[in-house]
Scaffold this active site. Structure first.
Site, PDB file in Angstrom:
ATOM      1  NE  ARG A  23      -3.591   2.693   1.462  1.00 19.65           N
ATOM      2  CZ  ARG A  23      -4.552   3.047   2.283  1.00 19.65           C
ATOM      3  NH1 ARG A  23      -5.072   2.156   3.104  1.00 19.65           N
ATOM      4  NH2 ARG A  23      -5.041   4.263   2.254  1.00 19.65           N
TER       5      ARG A  23
ATOM      6  CG  ASP B 161      -8.554   1.311   3.162  1.00 23.81           C
ATOM      7  OD1 ASP B 161      -7.702   1.690   3.982  1.00 23.81           O
ATOM      8  OD2 ASP B 161      -9.667   1.861   3.034  1.00 23.81           O
TER       9      ASP B 161
ATOM     10  CG  ASP C  75     -10.386   1.967   6.960  1.00 23.03           C
ATOM     11  OD1 ASP C  75      -9.211   2.370   7.115  1.00 23.03           O
ATOM     12  OD2 ASP C  75     -11.094   2.290   5.989  1.00 23.03           O
TER      13      ASP C  75
ATOM     14  NE  ARG D 293      -7.386   3.485  -0.602  1.00 23.46           N
ATOM     15  CZ  ARG D 293      -7.899   4.460   0.098  1.00 23.46           C
ATOM     16  NH1 ARG D 293      -8.530   4.206   1.213  1.00 23.46           N
ATOM     17  NH2 ARG D 293      -7.814   5.701  -0.281  1.00 23.46           N
TER      18      ARG D 293
END
Length: 170
Positions: free
Chosen positions: A89, A101, A103, A98
């Site tokens: 990344r 990712d 989160d 990307r």
């Protein structure tokens, strides 16, 4: 550290829009399963999702996982950032394409607002690509600051400009 014996459930959003998106997401989950003090307890289906906040970008593949967490949320974030880096990344500009990712969406009932770490995720309640997979795992989960369930939050968001389509995994 005293919090080691306290288990909480955390939810992680996973996305990719570069390369083999499904493989990227599955490889990330494999790496998350190797984090000490973390156990993956559930996985949502994956969805093909329209990019939000940016134009002329390939659609994403998004999903979510539930974790049994025996480490701090900060330690989890450090491990997730390490996985993103190892997978290639690049953080050049906000909302850029990307390869992966990861989160932290929610971590138990914790509310954290520190440098580089905000939990619950500050935009999750506005994003169908986050809520659709998350509702598959925990529709009755209560958002710690908004006081609404994930299902109720999802019901408030129009589909316009935020298309989320199930994919068939062969």
């Amino acid at each position: 550290m005293n919090g080691m014996d306290i288990t909480k459930t955390a939810y992680i959003g996973i996305g990719s829009n570069l390369g083999d998106k499904l493989d990227n997401c599955l490889r990330a989950i494999d790496q998350i399963e190797k984090i000490s003090g973390v156990r993956v307890t559930a996985r949502s289906p994956f969805y093909r999702t329209e990019p939000v906040g940016i134009q002329r970008q390939d659609w994403y593949l998004n999903g979510a996982i539930a974790l049994s967490l025996h480490i701090s949320v900060r330690a989890l974030l450090t491990s997730l950032l390490d996985i993103e880096n190892v997978m290639g990344r690049k953080r050049i500009k906000k909302w850029d394409s990307r390869i992966i990712d990861l989160d932290i969406l929610i971590a138990g009932d914790e509310v954290i607002d520190e440098q580089g770490l905000t939990v619950p995720h500050p935009l999750m309640h506005k994003r169908r690509f986050v809520l659709v997979p998350l509702v598959q795992l925990a529709p009755e989960l209560m958002h710690p600051t908004l006081g609404m369930t994930i299902g109720a939050l999802l019901a408030r968001i129009p589909e316009e400009g935020q298309s989320v389509e199930p994919i068939r995994v062969v």
